[in-house]
Scaffold this active site. Sequence first.
Site, PDB file in Angstrom:
ATOM      1  N   GLY A  44       0.839  -1.184   0.000  1.00  0.00           N
ATOM      2  CA  GLY A  44       0.000   0.000   0.000  1.00  0.00           C
ATOM      3  C   GLY A  44       0.872   1.231   0.000  1.00  0.00           C
ATOM      4  O   GLY A  44       1.913   1.257  -0.668  1.00  0.00           O
ATOM      5  N   CYS A  45       0.499   2.247   0.745  1.00  0.00           N
ATOM      6  CA  CYS A  45       1.263   3.495   0.791  1.00  0.00           C
ATOM      7  C   CYS A  45       2.687   3.237   1.265  1.00  0.00           C
ATOM      8  O   CYS A  45       2.914   2.678   2.334  1.00  0.00           O
ATOM      9  CB  CYS A  45       0.580   4.483   1.726  1.00  0.00           C
ATOM     10  N   PHE A  46       3.668   3.678   0.464  1.00  0.00           N
ATOM     11  CA  PHE A  46       5.058   3.387   0.841  1.00  0.00           C
ATOM     12  C   PHE A  46       5.553   4.236   2.002  1.00  0.00           C
ATOM     13  O   PHE A  46       6.528   3.895   2.649  1.00  0.00           O
ATOM     14  CB  PHE A  46       6.017   3.470  -0.348  1.00  0.00           C
ATOM     15  N   TRP A  47       4.905   5.341   2.303  1.00  0.00           N
ATOM     16  CA  TRP A  47       5.326   6.141   3.453  1.00  0.00           C
ATOM     17  C   TRP A  47       5.221   5.333   4.737  1.00  0.00           C
ATOM     18  O   TRP A  47       6.121   5.364   5.572  1.00  0.00           O
ATOM     19  CB  TRP A  47       4.452   7.387   3.591  1.00  0.00           C
TER      20      TRP A  47
END
Length: 213
Positions: A44-47
């Site tokens: 999902g979101c890489f952050w």
Amino acid sequence: MKKIIFYILFFIASAGAAFASPVMKNNTTKLNKARLDTATFATGCFWCAEAKFKQLRGVVSVSSGFSGGHTVNPTYEEVCTGTTGHAESVNILFDPKQITFDELVEVFFTDHDPTQLNRQGNDVGTQYRSAIFYHNAAQKQKAEYYIKKVNDSHAYPKPVVTQVVPFKVFYKAEGYHQNYFSRNGSAPYCKYVIQPELEKFRKVFANKLKNNK
């Protein structure tokens, strides 16, 4: 959620002995030179993924970027359109003497919901799919083995949809995406989405954190 985490940790831990050495054996020349190995995941979101994996003892570096698609050197804006084929991913450089690929897979399966197809929470699109981009035959074997174990345990009410595909290339995202949480902790997304997830992560993996040696 506690039941899911328990089942995943139990099966990963109990199965790990069966795969104690293949990664080291299959990469002897490479690892003797660098003494490091690489894992590439999409959750999902890489952050959020970057913020979590960089906490682990034995992880040397984590880069946020894109993998699995057809567009060369994509920008973040291009990937967000869902037309590049790429998934937001993290490229993890780790010391296999301190943390194994098995342990990273354990984190992978508890870091996100691997039963959601092309989404994680409010993030929707193929760029947010769940994927393990394996770097060698041993990583592929392990990924497929653990997916079967998680499915067989019925830890989740739905089957795992994680893709297990060969690694081809990783494009590092723009500079402002790197160490995003560390540099933007007061931003709304970091404060209300990443921070709570990171706090839960630190509790579950307290014995694997860099500051808990």
